[in-house]
Design an enzyme around this catalytic site. Structure first.
Site, PDB file in Angstrom:
ATOM      1  N   SER B 148      -3.875  -8.495   8.001  1.00 14.76           N
ATOM      2  CA  SER B 148      -4.758  -8.278   6.859  1.00 14.76           C
ATOM      3  C   SER B 148      -5.670  -9.502   6.684  1.00 14.76           C
ATOM      4  O   SER B 148      -6.325  -9.906   7.638  1.00 14.76           O
ATOM      5  CB  SER B 148      -3.886  -8.024   5.625  1.00 14.76           C
ATOM      6  OG  SER B 148      -4.625  -7.437   4.615  1.00 14.76           O
ATOM      7  N   ARG B 218      -2.557  -5.244  -9.294  1.00 15.97           N
ATOM      8  CA  ARG B 218      -1.540  -5.130  -8.254  1.00 15.97           C
ATOM      9  C   ARG B 218      -1.168  -3.666  -8.004  1.00 15.97           C
ATOM     10  O   ARG B 218      -0.986  -3.251  -6.860  1.00 15.97           O
ATOM     11  CB  ARG B 218      -0.297  -5.919  -8.668  1.00 15.97           C
ATOM     12  CG  ARG B 218       0.857  -5.842  -7.694  1.00 15.97           C
ATOM     13  CD  ARG B 218       0.485  -6.388  -6.336  1.00 15.97           C
ATOM     14  NE  ARG B 218       1.655  -6.564  -5.491  1.00 15.97           N
ATOM     15  CZ  ARG B 218       1.611  -6.988  -4.239  1.00 15.97           C
ATOM     16  NH1 ARG B 218       0.452  -7.273  -3.681  1.00 15.97           N
ATOM     17  NH2 ARG B 218       2.703  -7.135  -3.546  1.00 15.97           N
ATOM     18  N   ASP B 314      -2.815   3.212   8.645  1.00 16.51           N
ATOM     19  CA  ASP B 314      -3.498   2.196   7.850  1.00 16.51           C
ATOM     20  C   ASP B 314      -4.929   2.651   7.575  1.00 16.51           C
ATOM     21  O   ASP B 314      -5.761   2.680   8.479  1.00 16.51           O
ATOM     22  CB  ASP B 314      -3.494   0.858   8.618  1.00 16.51           C
ATOM     23  CG  ASP B 314      -4.095  -0.295   7.825  1.00 16.51           C
ATOM     24  OD1 ASP B 314      -4.709  -0.047   6.770  1.00 16.51           O
ATOM     25  OD2 ASP B 314      -3.957  -1.442   8.277  1.00 16.51           O
ATOM     26  N   HIS B 347      -0.991   0.414   5.469  1.00 14.26           N
ATOM     27  CA  HIS B 347      -1.354  -0.972   5.759  1.00 14.26           C
ATOM     28  C   HIS B 347      -0.135  -1.900   5.698  1.00 14.26           C
ATOM     29  O   HIS B 347      -0.034  -2.867   6.447  1.00 14.26           O
ATOM     30  CB  HIS B 347      -2.423  -1.424   4.765  1.00 14.26           C
ATOM     31  CG  HIS B 347      -2.912  -2.816   4.985  1.00 14.26           C
ATOM     32  ND1 HIS B 347      -3.448  -3.225   6.180  1.00 14.26           N
ATOM     33  CD2 HIS B 347      -2.926  -3.908   4.164  1.00 14.26           C
ATOM     34  CE1 HIS B 347      -3.779  -4.509   6.086  1.00 14.26           C
ATOM     35  NE2 HIS B 347      -3.470  -4.939   4.884  1.00 14.26           N
ATOM     36  N   ASP B 348       0.807  -1.595   4.807  1.00 12.36           N
ATOM     37  CA  ASP B 348       2.028  -2.386   4.665  1.00 12.36           C
ATOM     38  C   ASP B 348       2.848  -2.495   5.951  1.00 12.36           C
ATOM     39  O   ASP B 348       3.706  -3.373   6.050  1.00 12.36           O
ATOM     40  CB  ASP B 348       2.928  -1.755   3.590  1.00 12.36           C
ATOM     41  CG  ASP B 348       2.987  -2.598   2.337  1.00 12.36           C
ATOM     42  OD1 ASP B 348       2.358  -3.667   2.325  1.00 12.36           O
ATOM     43  OD2 ASP B 348       3.665  -2.183   1.390  1.00 12.36           O
TER      44      ASP B 348
END
Lengths: 198, 369
Positions: B148, B218, B314, B347-348
């Site tokens: 990232s 968040r 992602d 994406h994690d």
């Protein structure tokens, strides 16, 4: 290393840049890198083979020749190798064009559909040929554009592609292919190996 | 929360001219290391953290008491084997884990900088961290890697210092922050700034904390780190400790409760102004533009061997954007490999225990050392 790779390797000069399209587990690339100081890149569709290549320290890009050759600039390699995969493409003509765009020379090998065992299989059994070089049944084969040595020979002639070397392989025996013996070589060879350029 | 006083840091004396025009010097750069630097000093790996990461890559984070953010990847006999490699990670400038950031005290007035902190960029972050090479007297790193925003730093590092690392692994990143990603970051910033306790960034002086705004930022960002399929499989429409809908605005659904929880634990460990500054740095990142529209120019001089990794699900930094980096590297004739890892975790994925991913990093680092 199999005979086919030895022949390909002999066609490649030391200290050159080579792209191996459909490089499998990287056996040929590793040999070229270690023995001939060749700067190699591989393009490979199978994730398992990509991992095999990474473990060998090879520069490997996951991808498919029909979708991913565009990323390489014109004439960015001295040689591009396409071993026994031309028949698996939707558009083999476009792939050959692209190979000769990214590289000065291309080495293309063809499992010969004109080989006598293949012909006999179809003639006597009346079913799609299954041989050592073509082990899949018709419904599960990745090979959708089979051709013979003679087909490829004629293709190059028609497309004005220059054949620097044309080699026939039968068992462990090699011989050169030319205009006069093409019909015979087309009958008694399992594999054709061609060094071509524009 | 433990005290941050025991965090390792160097004070960088050398002035650093920031992209915004201001110059900083004598600023703290907090870092942590794992493993041992060998005698030849050729086994060092510089890891770059992502937006909300910090220098505590693995083991127990001494400040949060939670496992390090790359615990799956880094450690003895793990993909990045700390029995073999010396891993360095620094908190980025602009951050809030000991490095120079908006919560640092301005010596001129003895107050926290807040929004008087200069706007920083990925380039500034990387240039600041380069000082660690001099500190450890490392001539050349073995590898730089990160996912990232960490991946963006990898690209910037090689562009800035083409011969200072043997290998580089940019993961799930981009060379140019997309409009969609700027949009999500702006959403987060607006959430923080809409919190009445933000006070134009002066909340620390007033002993306040814009927790609600930061939590919402968040929560919104967290959604972008997951995938639709992953969310559906994990939460679906499951209700949170109840048999029926409540006909209220409580957290009826498990996904609501999960996001609220993620928001609430985040505010304990992160500074709202740092969130503004770091997201801004990501938005400003455009390595392609820096090289006048030709990304391959960024890598023209490098002999660094790259390996690019993306993940199928992602959608924040999709495979297509990772492939643009691949194409640029190929155009410049650089040595580069690429794989797209199958994962439905979005994406994690780069932070998770995904066998194929861990194997790729391990095999690449072992084979090229």
């Amino acid at each position: 290393m199999k005979k086919e790779f030895q022949i390909i390797s002999d066609l490649i000069d030391n200290n050159t840049r080579v792209l191996d399209v459909g490089c499998g587990d990287g056996t040929l690339m590793k040999f070229l890198k270690d023995e001939k100081n060749v700067d190699t890149r591989g393009l490979e569709i199978s994730k398992e083979n990509v991992q095999n290549c990474i473990s060998k320290g090879l520069s490997i890009i996951e991808g498919n020749a029909e979708k991913d050759l565009h990323q390489f600039p014109d004439l960015s390699f001295d040689y591009v190798v396409l071993s026994q995969t031309l028949q698996a493409f939707y558009d083999p003509e476009k792939v050959i064009e692209d190979l000769l765009r990214v590289s000065k020379k291309a080495i293309v090998t063809i499992p010969n559909f004109g080989y006598w065992k293949v012909r006999i299989h179809l003639l006597l059994k009346g079913t799609m040929p299954v041989t050592d070089a073509l082990p899949n049944e018709w419904y599960s084969t990745p090979n959708i554009h089979m051709c013979s040595i003679k087909d490829f020979y004629n293709f190059c002639f028609r497309k004005k592609i220059y054949m620097t070397k044309s080699i026939a392989l039968n068992k462990e025996q090699t011989s050169s292919i030319n205009k006069r013996n093409i019909n015979l070589k087309n009958l008694n060879s399992e594999l054709g190996i061609f060094l071509i350029k524009k | 929360m433990n005290t941050k006083e025991n965090i390792k840091k160097i004070i960088v004396k050398k002035p650093l001219k920031l992209d915004c025009g201001k110059t900083i010097s004598d600023y703290p750069l907090a870092y942590e290391t794992y493993g041992k630097l060998n005698e030849k000093k050729d086994n060092a790996i510089l890891v770059f953290h992502a937006l909300t990461g910090d220098q505590f890559v693995t083991g127990k984070n001494p400040i949060t008491n939670k496992p390090g953010w790359w615990n799956y990847l880094v450690g003895p006999n793990k993909a990045i084997n700390t029995n073999k490699f010396f891993v360095i990670c620094a908190n980025v400038i602009g951050g809030c884990m000991g490095s120079f950031g908006p919560s640092s005290i301005n010596p001129e007035n003895n107050e926290t900088y807040g929004t008087n902190f200069p706007v920083i960029t990925i380039n500034d972050m990387v240039n600041a961290q380069y000082n660690l090479l001099e500190f450890f007297e490392i001539e050349k790193l073995y590898s730089v890697l990160g996912g990232s925003m960490g991946g963006m730093q990898v690209l910037q590092f090689v562009a800035n210092f083409p011969n200072k690392t043997k290998t580089a692994i940019p993961i799930a990143c981009t060379a140019s922050h997309s409009a969609q990603n700027i949009a999500f970051n702006e959403l987060g910033r607006q959430a923080i700034m809409a919190d009445t306790k933000w006070k134009d960034g002066n909340y620390l002086k007033l002993n306040l904390s814009p927790d609600k705004g930061l939590a919402v930022a968040r929560m919104a960002a967290h959604i972008t780190y997951l995938s639709k399929k992953g969310l559906q499989e994990k939460f679906g429409r499951k209700l949170q400790e109840k048999d029926d809908l409540n006909f209220s605005f409580d957290a009826d659904f498990q996904i609501e409760s999960y996001l609220r929880y993620q928001g609430s634990i985040f505010v304990d460990r992160f500074d709202a102004n740092s969130y503004l500054y770091i997201t801004r740095a990501m938005d400003y990142f455009d390595l392609t533009k820096e090289y006048k529209g030709n990304l391959s120019k960024a890598f023209e001089k490098t002999k660094t061997k790259f390996f690019i990794i993306s993940f199928t699900s992602d959608w924040l930094y999709p495979t297509s954007e990772n492939k643009e980096i691949l194409i640029a590297l190929n155009s410049s004739g650089a040595d580069v490999g690429f794989i797209e890892i199958l994962s439905d975790k979005g994406h994690d994925s780069f932070l998770l225990d995904i066998t194929e991913f861990l194997k790729t990093v391990k095999n690449f680092l072992e084979a090229n050392y």
